[in-house]
Design a protein around this motif. Structure first.
Motif, PDB file in Angstrom:
ATOM      1  N   ASP A 153       0.825  -1.216   0.000  1.00 42.88           N
ATOM      2  CA  ASP A 153       0.000   0.000   0.000  1.00 42.88           C
ATOM      3  C   ASP A 153       0.856   1.262   0.000  1.00 42.88           C
ATOM      4  O   ASP A 153       0.499   2.259  -0.615  1.00 42.88           O
ATOM      5  CB  ASP A 153      -0.910   0.010   1.234  1.00 42.88           C
ATOM      6  CG  ASP A 153      -1.999  -1.049   1.130  1.00 42.88           C
ATOM      7  OD1 ASP A 153      -2.296  -1.475  -0.006  1.00 42.88           O
ATOM      8  OD2 ASP A 153      -2.544  -1.451   2.171  1.00 42.88           O
ATOM      9  N   ARG A 154       1.974   1.222   0.730  1.00 43.02           N
ATOM     10  CA  ARG A 154       2.851   2.392   0.802  1.00 43.02           C
ATOM     11  C   ARG A 154       4.249   1.993   0.362  1.00 43.02           C
ATOM     12  O   ARG A 154       5.056   1.535   1.174  1.00 43.02           O
ATOM     13  CB  ARG A 154       2.878   2.955   2.231  1.00 43.02           C
ATOM     14  CG  ARG A 154       3.454   4.366   2.305  1.00 43.02           C
ATOM     15  CD  ARG A 154       3.400   4.901   3.729  1.00 43.02           C
ATOM     16  NE  ARG A 154       4.350   4.250   4.598  1.00 43.02           N
ATOM     17  CZ  ARG A 154       5.638   4.570   4.678  1.00 43.02           C
ATOM     18  NH1 ARG A 154       6.132   5.522   3.910  1.00 43.02           N
ATOM     19  NH2 ARG A 154       6.439   3.945   5.520  1.00 43.02           N
ATOM     20  N   PRO A 155       4.548   2.138  -0.926  1.00 48.97           N
ATOM     21  CA  PRO A 155       5.891   1.798  -1.404  1.00 48.97           C
ATOM     22  C   PRO A 155       6.944   2.663  -0.720  1.00 48.97           C
ATOM     23  O   PRO A 155       6.665   3.794  -0.303  1.00 48.97           O
ATOM     24  CB  PRO A 155       5.805   2.095  -2.907  1.00 48.97           C
ATOM     25  CG  PRO A 155       4.348   2.068  -3.233  1.00 48.97           C
ATOM     26  CD  PRO A 155       3.657   2.567  -2.015  1.00 48.97           C
ATOM     27  N   LEU A 156       8.157   2.137  -0.610  1.00 45.27           N
ATOM     28  CA  LEU A 156       9.229   2.833   0.091  1.00 45.27           C
ATOM     29  C   LEU A 156      10.158   3.544  -0.893  1.00 45.27           C
ATOM     30  O   LEU A 156      10.519   2.992  -1.928  1.00 45.27           O
ATOM     31  CB  LEU A 156      10.044   1.837   0.923  1.00 45.27           C
ATOM     32  CG  LEU A 156       9.281   1.078   2.008  1.00 45.27           C
ATOM     33  CD1 LEU A 156      10.225   0.158   2.778  1.00 45.27           C
ATOM     34  CD2 LEU A 156       8.579   2.030   2.966  1.00 45.27           C
ATOM     35  N   SER A 157      10.538   4.761  -0.535  1.00 44.67           N
ATOM     36  CA  SER A 157      11.517   5.498  -1.333  1.00 44.67           C
ATOM     37  C   SER A 157      12.918   5.057  -0.933  1.00 44.67           C
ATOM     38  O   SER A 157      13.126   4.401   0.090  1.00 44.67           O
ATOM     39  CB  SER A 157      11.353   7.001  -1.089  1.00 44.67           C
ATOM     40  OG  SER A 157      11.710   7.311   0.260  1.00 44.67           O
ATOM     41  N   VAL A 158      13.905   5.450  -1.735  1.00 48.76           N
ATOM     42  CA  VAL A 158      15.282   5.078  -1.423  1.00 48.76           C
ATOM     43  C   VAL A 158      15.727   5.744  -0.126  1.00 48.76           C
ATOM     44  O   VAL A 158      16.520   5.175   0.643  1.00 48.76           O
ATOM     45  CB  VAL A 158      16.215   5.440  -2.595  1.00 48.76           C
ATOM     46  CG1 VAL A 158      16.354   6.951  -2.753  1.00 48.76           C
ATOM     47  CG2 VAL A 158      17.585   4.794  -2.413  1.00 48.76           C
ATOM     48  N   GLU A 159      15.220   6.945   0.171  1.00 48.25           N
ATOM     49  CA  GLU A 159      15.558   7.595   1.439  1.00 48.25           C
ATOM     50  C   GLU A 159      14.993   6.798   2.614  1.00 48.25           C
ATOM     51  O   GLU A 159      15.670   6.614   3.643  1.00 48.25           O
ATOM     52  CB  GLU A 159      15.014   9.027   1.469  1.00 48.25           C
ATOM     53  CG  GLU A 159      15.708   9.989   0.520  1.00 48.25           C
ATOM     54  CD  GLU A 159      15.107   9.956  -0.882  1.00 48.25           C
ATOM     55  OE1 GLU A 159      14.186   9.145  -1.116  1.00 48.25           O
ATOM     56  OE2 GLU A 159      15.577  10.736  -1.738  1.00 48.25           O
ATOM     57  N   GLU A 160      13.756   6.299   2.476  1.00 45.78           N
ATOM     58  CA  GLU A 160      13.155   5.508   3.559  1.00 45.78           C
ATOM     59  C   GLU A 160      13.888   4.181   3.749  1.00 45.78           C
ATOM     60  O   GLU A 160      14.047   3.711   4.879  1.00 45.78           O
ATOM     61  CB  GLU A 160      11.677   5.268   3.257  1.00 45.78           C
ATOM     62  CG  GLU A 160      10.815   6.509   3.362  1.00 45.78           C
ATOM     63  CD  GLU A 160       9.399   6.284   2.873  1.00 45.78           C
ATOM     64  OE1 GLU A 160       8.456   6.675   3.580  1.00 45.78           O
ATOM     65  OE2 GLU A 160       9.235   5.714   1.772  1.00 45.78           O
ATOM     66  N   ILE A 161      14.322   3.589   2.655  1.00 47.93           N
ATOM     67  CA  ILE A 161      15.111   2.356   2.766  1.00 47.93           C
ATOM     68  C   ILE A 161      16.411   2.634   3.521  1.00 47.93           C
ATOM     69  O   ILE A 161      16.830   1.860   4.392  1.00 47.93           O
ATOM     70  CB  ILE A 161      15.413   1.781   1.370  1.00 47.93           C
ATOM     71  CG1 ILE A 161      14.127   1.223   0.724  1.00 47.93           C
ATOM     72  CG2 ILE A 161      16.482   0.695   1.441  1.00 47.93           C
ATOM     73  CD1 ILE A 161      13.602  -0.031   1.370  1.00 47.93           C
ATOM     74  N   GLY A 162      17.061   3.752   3.203  1.00 43.82           N
ATOM     75  CA  GLY A 162      18.300   4.103   3.881  1.00 43.82           C
ATOM     76  C   GLY A 162      18.102   4.296   5.374  1.00 43.82           C
ATOM     77  O   GLY A 162      18.908   3.822   6.190  1.00 43.82           O
ATOM     78  N   VAL A 163      17.043   4.981   5.741  1.00 48.70           N
ATOM     79  CA  VAL A 163      16.751   5.188   7.172  1.00 48.70           C
ATOM     80  C   VAL A 163      16.466   3.848   7.845  1.00 48.70           C
ATOM     81  O   VAL A 163      16.967   3.564   8.947  1.00 48.70           O
ATOM     82  CB  VAL A 163      15.559   6.149   7.340  1.00 48.70           C
ATOM     83  CG1 VAL A 163      15.122   6.206   8.805  1.00 48.70           C
ATOM     84  CG2 VAL A 163      15.917   7.543   6.846  1.00 48.70           C
ATOM     85  N   ALA A 164      15.642   3.003   7.189  1.00 48.53           N
ATOM     86  CA  ALA A 164      15.272   1.719   7.791  1.00 48.53           C
ATOM     87  C   ALA A 164      16.493   0.816   7.960  1.00 48.53           C
ATOM     88  O   ALA A 164      16.653   0.161   9.007  1.00 48.53           O
ATOM     89  CB  ALA A 164      14.222   1.033   6.925  1.00 48.53           C
TER      90      ALA A 164
END
Length: 986
Positions: free
Chosen positions: A667-678
């Motif tokens: 439902d909420r795809p992840l951006s590359v910035e969100e992947i980096g934070v995670a």
């Protein structure tokens, strides 16, 4: 004790007052009750009263019996006495007759109007009950009145057997359906006999549809039919017979509904075989093929009916391949619910949510999709079809049993509702009296703490909720649409068809792929059956990837590990988009596949969109710490922490892989910035868990403070999948402990952390890199806060200040970490900014990095990290600007590149257009770097110009032409490079 209350014990709702008059002595009573003694008038009377009390409505049963006795008595007093005498001696008759009288006022009225027909319920001389299979007695004469009487008697016997014999739902539905066939056949014969003498009998077939066609007819229902004539010469007489048949059945039993015919009520009542074929080939809609699932010869020319069904079967079993077919069935179900009056929606057991239609539509859609190749599913009845779906592995055993129970319950309620007044109804009453009657008719009795109505309501709500849940699960599972898109001949998966399809799909080694298929689908086990359903659809998804063979091989490896696990194939079949998500993950990512083969149970994450979101930082910290704390042994403790890291890496890799997966995306795809934070949060939690274990293994002196400072991509919350953890180790000795002892203890903790996280294990290692410490590899691994302060005050160079721009506390002593950050602020945000010489030095170091650190043979235009316009270019520009201006502009003090870039543009120290160009270049380079690691399974910074790795990375990032993607990368990074040069030279 008052007189009425004694009789009320038998269940008479008026407290016994009216019942006393009907049961008492005298000309108006039945003589079954002695009002003086307040007891039954003899042993036989007691038996009758007991039987009356067991009726669904004792009051109704008593009134009906009284009326029937009066009606019978009109033939003479001896006939009334005969009825009561037979009821006393024939216990089977008594049970059947009183059950009917107490459950159906309409059948009671029919008995009263035909007083001799009670005898049809009597036990025969052999002691057997009367036949209740739905057959009609032979009609002599062949007339409408004779048919009406025969139908009535047969229906009476079916109802009596249903109410007393404990027979299941299916025998009752079979009997009612057979009675419909017999009635249609007799009406057909009457209509043919009425043709003019010179008219030859036409070839006309009466095809049962709907519930009658499925052998699941209820007590009061229209009987759906389609009329088929053999040829044009039969049409005139056939239409006359069909019209007369409809008229006769309406007079005798129920309306005949021919609206399911082509063009509905607007079309001709009778069509020829050829006309039907032409219509269904050109004009029929999905719901019409859905209706044909229940088609069955019923009357007239049965051979012609069978020919008609066989003629249309190929069309029925290819209907699901229409692009709109699955959506059509779903839309039809929604329209049915929308047409139910709102005030009845919650009480509708047929059309409402959780009703019979939910079960029927789910079963029929599964039949249309899977029945194309599995002929065991081609059953007209809902229950047989559902059992076949369970046996074939298309529906889980537990889900199937839940639907079977729900169907039986709802049809049982429907039968009792319709029996009461022989009216077509599917609505549960809302008045208390009606609910009490229905609960009693269904066999519910009061229990301690709960009356019969409450028990009925609880069961009804439970069944409806389960039916609705499973309806949504089955009707809306993405697997259905995916399987429906695969042509039927490709679903059959014979060796020859499989080999041919593998070649067409682009498998490089069709023979090897065929061996995988045979290993997965061979045999007659339920597992093989489910695999035969899944694989034709999954092959298409594998074929969409650059290396289909690798996707299939990975799928086999996972299936070999989990094939005997009960939940595995059930999850692929029932778990929403899990199967196709798994296919995308396995076919596009070696990295995720490797993680999954080490932890197959992580597959469950693909079933729930919520599981494809990063877990909150605090949850990770607490969870990883708790996992390590559960084990006293350091080896077991770090294994638990690393296993959690592996699961989180798989979660994030799958979220990343699926984010550009179209309908498979969460439902909420992840951006590359969100992947980096995670990924940085996961690394923080891993380091925190490892530190706790290391402190237990190497305790050191009491009061020793120790903290881990994140640097580089970890400090900037910009980790990628293979990134090492760049860190600094800082300690503070406790009071009274020699510096040397504290330093040695802190060094032991740091070394233990590195050892634990790099030890060989089935989990991905986490490299701990402390090379950004003062003096690099030549300097001590661990320093005290005071030593860091002294070094940075006296010896640090401008590049070390630049490195500290991304320094942040990660784990350990929070107070010590906060004081380190405060100390670092004075270095990374120098008062007055940078001198001209320092700016020149940074530019010189940047140029040296480009010439010396770029790997030999690397293409500087497509190297994501050190190439032109890539990650390093943007980061150096951002960091130089921070070093120059952050002392005066606190909003620039950010560790994340894109956040800092935005702040710099907002403060006006970087041109807005330059910031936009650099943000685009940095984002694309970061995406490509992650995608290449996911595809290859190992780190790389070089974007290839062609090949399967490029194609895989492009697919992960949304698809398109690989060549155009490379051109886009070059265009964006060229602009990013130009913007970087303007910033560095400003």
């Amino acid at each position: 004790m008052t007189r009425p209350s004694r009789l009320a014990r038998y269940g008479f709702a008026d407290n016994g007052a009216r019942a006393t008059d009907l049961l008492g002595p005298g000309p108006g009573g039945l003589g079954l009750w002695d009002p003086q003694a307040q007891s039954p008038a003899g042993e036989q009377a007691a038996g009758l009263l007991d039987a009356l009390s067991k009726a669904a409505d004792p009051n109704l049963a008593l009134r009906q019996l009284h009326r029937l006795t009066e009606s019978v008595g009109r033939g003479g007093p001896e006939t009334a006495a005969e009825l009561l005498g037979e009821l006393s001696t024939d216990h089977g008759l008594r049970r059947r007759l009183l059950a009917v009288l107490g459950a159906s006022s309409t059948l009671g009225d029919l008995l009263v109007a035909n007083p001799d027909e009670w005898r049809t319920l009597a036990t025969d001389r052999s002691g057997m009950p009367p036949e209740a299979d739905g057959r009609l007695a032979e009609l002599d004469p062949l007339t409408v009145p004779a048919l009406r009487k025969a139908y009535r008697i047969s229906l009476l016997r079916i109802a009596a057997a249903d109410l007393t014999a404990g027979r299941g739902l299916e025998p009752t539905m079979d009997a009612l359906s057979l009675l419909a066939d017999e009635t249609l056949g007799a009406a057909y014969a009457i209509a043919v006999a009425a043709l003019p003498e010179a008219t030859p009998e036409p070839r006309l077939a009466v095809v049962a549809m709907g519930k009658c066609g499925g052998g699941e007819l209820n007590y009061v229902s229209d009987v759906d039919v389609i009329f088929v004539a053999a040829g044009d010469e039969d049409l005139s007489a056939a239409t006359t017979i069909a019209a007369r048949l409809i008229e006769i059945c309406g007079q005798v039993a129920w309306p005949v509904d021919a609206a399911l015919r082509p063009e509905g009520s607007r079309g001709p009542l009778v069509r020829t075989l050829a006309s039907h074929q032409a219509y269904y080939r050109r004009w029929a809609r999905t719901w019409e093929f859905q209706a044909l699932l229940k088609a069955r010869p019923a009357a007239g020319d049965l051979a012609l009916a069978q020919e008609w069904i066989a003629d249309l079967a190929p069309l029925v079993w290819h209907a699901a391949e229409r692009p709109e077919a699955v959506a059509d069935v779903r839309d039809m179900r929604r329209r049915i619910i929308d047409n139910v009056p709102k005030k009845e929606l919650d009480r509708e057991i047929k059309r409402g949510p959780g009703g019979l239609r939910d079960i029927e539509f789910a079963v029929q859609l599964l039949q249309l999709v899977h029945g194309r190749v599995d002929e065991t599913l081609r059953s007209g009845g809902t229950l047989p079809a559902l059992r076949a779906l369970v046996a074939g592995g298309y529906v889980g055993r537990q889900d199937g049993e839940t639907l079977l129970r729900g169907y039986r319950f709802l049809r049982g309620v429907e039968h009792r509702l319709q029996l009461q007044q022989l009216k077509r109804t599917h609505t549960v009453p809302d008045d208390p009296a009606g609910l009490r009657w229905l609960a009693a008719a269904l066999g519910y009795t009061a229990l301690p703490g709960r009356d019969a109505v409450e028990s009925f309501r609880a069961d009804w709500v439970g069944h409806a909720a389960n039916v609705r849940r499973l309806h949504v699960k089955l009707l809306y599972q993405p697997l259905l649409e995916a399987v429906a898109r695969v042509p039927a001949e490709e679903l059959r998966m014979t060796p020859e068809s499989a080999r041919r399809r593998l070649e067409i799909l682009g498998f490089a080694d069709p023979a090897g792929a065929l061996r995988h298929l045979e290993a997965l689908t061979g045999g007659v086990t339920r597992t093989a059956a489910i695999q035969r359903t899944l694989l034709p659809m999954l092959l298409q998804d594998f074929a969409d990837a650059p290396e289909p063979d690798r996707g299939l091989l990975s799928y086999r490896q996972v299936s070999d590990k989990l094939g005997s696990t009960p939940w595995y194939l059930r999850l692929l079949r029932d778990g929403g988009p899990v199967a196709r998500r798994l296919a995308r993950v396995l076919s596009l990512s070696r990295y995720a596949t490797d993680l999954l083969t080490r932890d197959p149970e992580a597959l469950r994450l693909l079933a729930d969109d919520a599981e494809l979101q990063p877990r909150p930082r605090e949850s990770l910290l607490d969870g990883f710490a708790a996992a390590g704390d559960r084990h006293a042994d350091a080896v077991k403790a770090i294994a638990a922490v690393r296993a959690l890291r592996r699961r989180e890496l798989f979660r994030l890799a799958c979220a990343d892989i699926l984010s550009h997966g179209g309908e498979l995306a969460p439902d909420r795809p992840l951006s590359v910035e969100e992947i980096g934070v995670a990924l940085s949060d996961v690394t923080d939690a891993t380091l925190n868990g490892a530190l706790r274990i290391a402190r237990r293994a190497k305790p050191g002196p009491d009061g020793l403070r120790f903290a881990v400072i994140g640097m580089g991509r970890l400090g900037g919350y910009e980790m990628s999948y293979p990134s090492d953890a760049d860190v600094l180790f800082v300690y503070e000795p406790p009071a009274g402990v020699p510096e040397s002892a504290a330093s040695a203890a802190a060094h032991a903790v740091a070394e233990e952390m590195r050892r634990l996280l790099n030890a060989p294990a089935p989990d991905p290692a986490l490299g701990v890199d402390a090379d950004l410490r003062p003096e690099g590899r030549q300097g001590p691994l661990v320093r005290s806060l005071q030593a860091y302060r002294q070094y940075y005050d006296r010896w640090s160079k401008v590049w070390e200040a630049q490195a500290l721009l991304r320094a942040r506390f990660v784990c350990g002593d929070a107070d010590l970490g906060e004081r380190f950050e405060e100390m670092a602020d004075a270095v990374r945000y120098p008062a007055g900014g940078l001198s001209r010489e320092q700016v020149v030095e940074i530019r010189r170091i940047k140029a040296r990095v480009e010439t010396e650190r770029l790997p030999r043979g690397a293409d500087p235009h497509t190297h994501t990290k050190l190439g032109r316009g890539g990650l390093a270019d943007v980061e150096w520009a951002v960091q130089l600007t921070q070093l120059r201006h952050a002392h005066a502009l606190p909003d620039l003090r950010r560790t994340r590149t894109c956040e800092a870039l935005g702040a710099e543009a907002g403060a006006g120290v970087i041109d807005e257009s330059d910031a936009t160009e650099m943000a685009a270049g940095w984002t694309l380079a970061a995406q490509v770097r992650n995608a290449l690691t996911l595809v290859r399974g190992r780190p790389t910074d070089q974007l290839p110009r062609h090949g399967v790795e490029l194609a895989g990375a492009v697919l992960l990032l949304g698809g398109g032409d690989p060549g155009e993607f490379v051109d886009r990368y070059l265009r964006l990074t060229r602009r990013s490079r130009a913007a970087m040069e303007r910033v560095l030279e400003s």
